[in-house]
Design a protein around this motif. Sequence first.
Motif, PDB file in Angstrom:
ATOM      1  N   ILE A 272       0.844  -1.199   0.000  1.00 35.12           N
ATOM      2  CA  ILE A 272       0.000   0.000   0.000  1.00 35.12           C
ATOM      3  C   ILE A 272       0.879   1.248   0.000  1.00 35.12           C
ATOM      4  O   ILE A 272       1.821   1.359   0.784  1.00 35.12           O
ATOM      5  N   GLN A 273       0.567   2.175  -0.882  1.00 33.79           N
ATOM      6  CA  GLN A 273       1.231   3.470  -0.914  1.00 33.79           C
ATOM      7  C   GLN A 273       0.162   4.556  -0.877  1.00 33.79           C
ATOM      8  O   GLN A 273      -0.817   4.491  -1.620  1.00 33.79           O
ATOM      9  N   ILE A 274       0.362   5.543  -0.013  1.00 29.12           N
ATOM     10  CA  ILE A 274      -0.578   6.653   0.113  1.00 29.12           C
ATOM     11  C   ILE A 274       0.197   7.947  -0.078  1.00 29.12           C
ATOM     12  O   ILE A 274       1.223   8.165   0.564  1.00 29.12           O
ATOM     13  N   VAL A 275      -0.287   8.787  -0.966  1.00 30.35           N
ATOM     14  CA  VAL A 275       0.365  10.052  -1.274  1.00 30.35           C
ATOM     15  C   VAL A 275      -0.638  11.170  -1.049  1.00 30.35           C
ATOM     16  O   VAL A 275      -1.789  11.085  -1.489  1.00 30.35           O
ATOM     17  N   GLY A 276      -0.208  12.216  -0.357  1.00 30.80           N
ATOM     18  CA  GLY A 276      -1.081  13.346  -0.085  1.00 30.80           C
ATOM     19  C   GLY A 276      -0.446  14.654  -0.488  1.00 30.80           C
ATOM     20  O   GLY A 276       0.774  14.756  -0.644  1.00 30.80           O
ATOM     21  N   GLY A 277      -1.278  15.672  -0.670  1.00 29.58           N
ATOM     22  CA  GLY A 277      -0.807  17.000  -1.014  1.00 29.58           C
ATOM     23  C   GLY A 277      -1.062  17.981   0.105  1.00 29.58           C
ATOM     24  O   GLY A 277      -2.123  17.960   0.733  1.00 29.58           O
ATOM     25  N   PHE A 278      -0.083  18.848   0.378  1.00 28.20           N
ATOM     26  CA  PHE A 278      -0.231  19.852   1.427  1.00 28.20           C
ATOM     27  C   PHE A 278      -0.977  21.084   0.922  1.00 28.20           C
ATOM     28  O   PHE A 278      -1.847  21.622   1.592  1.00 28.20           O
ATOM     29  N   LYS A 279      -0.645  21.552  -0.278  1.00 31.54           N
ATOM     30  CA  LYS A 279      -1.244  22.784  -0.783  1.00 31.54           C
ATOM     31  C   LYS A 279      -2.656  22.575  -1.315  1.00 31.54           C
ATOM     32  O   LYS A 279      -3.335  23.523  -1.670  1.00 31.54           O
ATOM     33  N   GLU A 280      -3.089  21.320  -1.400  1.00 30.84           N
ATOM     34  CA  GLU A 280      -4.461  21.026  -1.773  1.00 30.84           C
ATOM     35  C   GLU A 280      -4.870  19.744  -1.065  1.00 30.84           C
ATOM     36  O   GLU A 280      -4.041  18.892  -0.778  1.00 30.84           O
ATOM     37  N   ALA A 281      -6.153  19.632  -0.760  1.00 24.46           N
ATOM     38  CA  ALA A 281      -6.641  18.464  -0.030  1.00 24.46           C
ATOM     39  C   ALA A 281      -6.865  17.322  -1.016  1.00 24.46           C
ATOM     40  O   ALA A 281      -7.968  17.111  -1.511  1.00 24.46           O
ATOM     41  N   LYS A 282      -5.807  16.590  -1.315  1.00 31.03           N
ATOM     42  CA  LYS A 282      -5.909  15.492  -2.258  1.00 31.03           C
ATOM     43  C   LYS A 282      -5.091  14.314  -1.739  1.00 31.03           C
ATOM     44  O   LYS A 282      -3.922  14.457  -1.396  1.00 31.03           O
ATOM     45  N   ILE A 283      -5.721  13.151  -1.655  1.00 28.70           N
ATOM     46  CA  ILE A 283      -5.061  11.919  -1.247  1.00 28.70           C
ATOM     47  C   ILE A 283      -5.263  10.889  -2.348  1.00 28.70           C
ATOM     48  O   ILE A 283      -6.388  10.691  -2.823  1.00 28.70           O
ATOM     49  N   ASP A 297     -10.042  11.092  -0.970  1.00 26.71           N
ATOM     50  CA  ASP A 297      -9.890  12.251  -0.090  1.00 26.71           C
ATOM     51  C   ASP A 297     -11.220  12.834   0.377  1.00 26.71           C
ATOM     52  O   ASP A 297     -11.275  13.978   0.827  1.00 26.71           O
ATOM     53  N   GLU A 298     -12.296  12.052   0.304  1.00 26.15           N
ATOM     54  CA  GLU A 298     -13.596  12.565   0.736  1.00 26.15           C
ATOM     55  C   GLU A 298     -13.575  12.865   2.235  1.00 26.15           C
ATOM     56  O   GLU A 298     -13.212  12.020   3.046  1.00 26.15           O
ATOM     57  N   GLY A 299     -13.953  14.075   2.586  1.00 27.37           N
ATOM     58  CA  GLY A 299     -13.981  14.491   3.983  1.00 27.37           C
ATOM     59  C   GLY A 299     -12.729  15.203   4.442  1.00 27.37           C
ATOM     60  O   GLY A 299     -12.711  15.784   5.526  1.00 27.37           O
ATOM     61  N   LEU A 300     -11.662  15.170   3.641  1.00 25.55           N
ATOM     62  CA  LEU A 300     -10.417  15.853   4.007  1.00 25.55           C
ATOM     63  C   LEU A 300     -10.461  17.255   3.413  1.00 25.55           C
ATOM     64  O   LEU A 300     -10.288  17.438   2.207  1.00 25.55           O
ATOM     65  N   ASP A 301     -10.699  18.235   4.259  1.00 26.33           N
ATOM     66  CA  ASP A 301     -10.899  19.606   3.799  1.00 26.33           C
ATOM     67  C   ASP A 301      -9.614  20.422   3.787  1.00 26.33           C
ATOM     68  O   ASP A 301      -9.620  21.571   3.348  1.00 26.33           O
ATOM     69  N   TRP A 302      -8.526  19.839   4.301  1.00 25.09           N
ATOM     70  CA  TRP A 302      -7.255  20.553   4.378  1.00 25.09           C
ATOM     71  C   TRP A 302      -6.151  19.677   3.801  1.00 25.09           C
ATOM     72  O   TRP A 302      -6.213  18.455   3.881  1.00 25.09           O
ATOM     73  N   GLY A 303      -5.124  20.312   3.250  1.00 22.59           N
ATOM     74  CA  GLY A 303      -4.001  19.563   2.716  1.00 22.59           C
ATOM     75  C   GLY A 303      -3.196  18.890   3.812  1.00 22.59           C
ATOM     76  O   GLY A 303      -3.143  19.347   4.957  1.00 22.59           O
ATOM     77  N   ALA A 304      -2.553  17.776   3.463  1.00 21.47           N
ATOM     78  CA  ALA A 304      -1.795  16.984   4.434  1.00 21.47           C
ATOM     79  C   ALA A 304      -0.362  17.494   4.534  1.00 21.47           C
ATOM     80  O   ALA A 304       0.398  17.453   3.567  1.00 21.47           O
ATOM     81  N   ARG A 305       0.012  17.984   5.717  1.00 20.10           N
ATOM     82  CA  ARG A 305       1.407  18.323   5.982  1.00 20.10           C
ATOM     83  C   ARG A 305       2.237  17.077   6.272  1.00 20.10           C
ATOM     84  O   ARG A 305       3.447  17.065   6.065  1.00 20.10           O
ATOM     85  N   CYS A 306       1.595  16.041   6.793  1.00 20.55           N
ATOM     86  CA  CYS A 306       2.288  14.793   7.094  1.00 20.55           C
ATOM     87  C   CYS A 306       1.271  13.662   7.064  1.00 20.55           C
ATOM     88  O   CYS A 306       0.076  13.875   7.287  1.00 20.55           O
ATOM     89  N   LEU A 307       1.754  12.464   6.776  1.00 18.47           N
ATOM     90  CA  LEU A 307       0.921  11.266   6.727  1.00 18.47           C
ATOM     91  C   LEU A 307       1.627  10.144   7.465  1.00 18.47           C
ATOM     92  O   LEU A 307       2.852  10.019   7.395  1.00 18.47           O
TER      93      LEU A 307
END
Length: 424
Positions: A272-283, A297-307
Amino acid sequence: MRKFLLYIYLMFFYCNCFSQWHPANSGLEELFNPFLSVYNLIGLNGNLYALYGGKGTILFSNTYGESWTLIDLHKDNFYPNWCDNCLESSGDTLYIGNTRPTPSNIIFRSWDNFKTWDYIDFPVYIDISAMTIKINNIYIGTRGYGWIAKSQDFGKTWYVKDDKLYPYNENADIIDINVFGSRIFVSLNNPNHPDYNGIYYTDDEMESFKMAEINSVNRNSIRFSRHNEVLYAFADNEAYKSLDSGITWNSLKQSFGEFTPNTLEFAFKDSIQIVGGFKEAKIIVSTDNGKTWTKKDEGLDWGARCLTIYGDYVFAGTSNGIYRARLDELTAVDDKKYKTDFTKILPNPFSEKTRISFNLEEPTYAKITVYNFLGFVIDVLAEGYLSEGYHEFTFDGSALASGTYYYVLQANGKVETGKLVLIK
């Protein structure tokens, strides 16, 4: 007309109601309002730790994010400021780098969930910017000097590499440092000499360094991640992997396709690999080692600084607190695992109260909402993570007019609706 409006509402609800991500900030509301940024997350010995707000605040949860507690490391009126990229563990010990040290407290560490802690000394004043640990070796990078240093005895003595890493080290920052096999990697940013920005590696324990071949347009902000036999590097809108221990790098942008997040964060577990964006809420999520990707990314309203993946959950630190998702829901494993014995309504019709009951084969997030025929919310009977087994909730219609109401049950990534007929 009323039935048509309800149909349109429920169609919209089906498409949008089930959130994969949910806020996990219980216990933080009284500490921080509004929420501050979460810069790093790590799991150790059944606890999850978070660097919160960038001003020496540490939070921990022993309930996988259900609730959080503040750890106060202030001592003798000294207020540390944690390095965003300096939260590491080795064995049962947790290490945190301090960007405002005196020589006696460059790194805080604890082996008992911060009931007690001590400091690691350093021979001179530095501003730590990156840290990694391998067995009993500690490697750190600095801000403003471009130095790197290592200790092979848990910080008792240090070897400092302060020259010949690259032609110009004045005003340079070490963005990240990582160890892969016997090779040490550092990423460098020098605003005065951008041609020398990028990835450097050493095979001789920091005696000499070589520059790696990476065709990145954002070589000033590269950070590392590793999983199995693959080393990853990522920056704004860019991600690379190396299959030859970091000598050459291949872009992952074609693999991500249209889903490429902005300013990347990685988390791994098995295939499993999970990639997220900080400047946009996208997983985006892959379950086949990065061959194919799905947006989750449903329900994630803020970008991910860390995962981070810990236990059965994926945690995202954001600029508005902490979010959590079930790993099995993000990866959409075998539907049999999600089986839920939906739903019994007794009595129905009813005159005052009725019971909604169901069985869950796995602990999961669930929500039960009751609507009137216009689609307005009448009551929320349950919302949160429910345990495995039988659950029963009562809907009280004693103050309502006779008529048909509708329940919507969300659980295990599925949605079920039904009628509740109130007759007085």
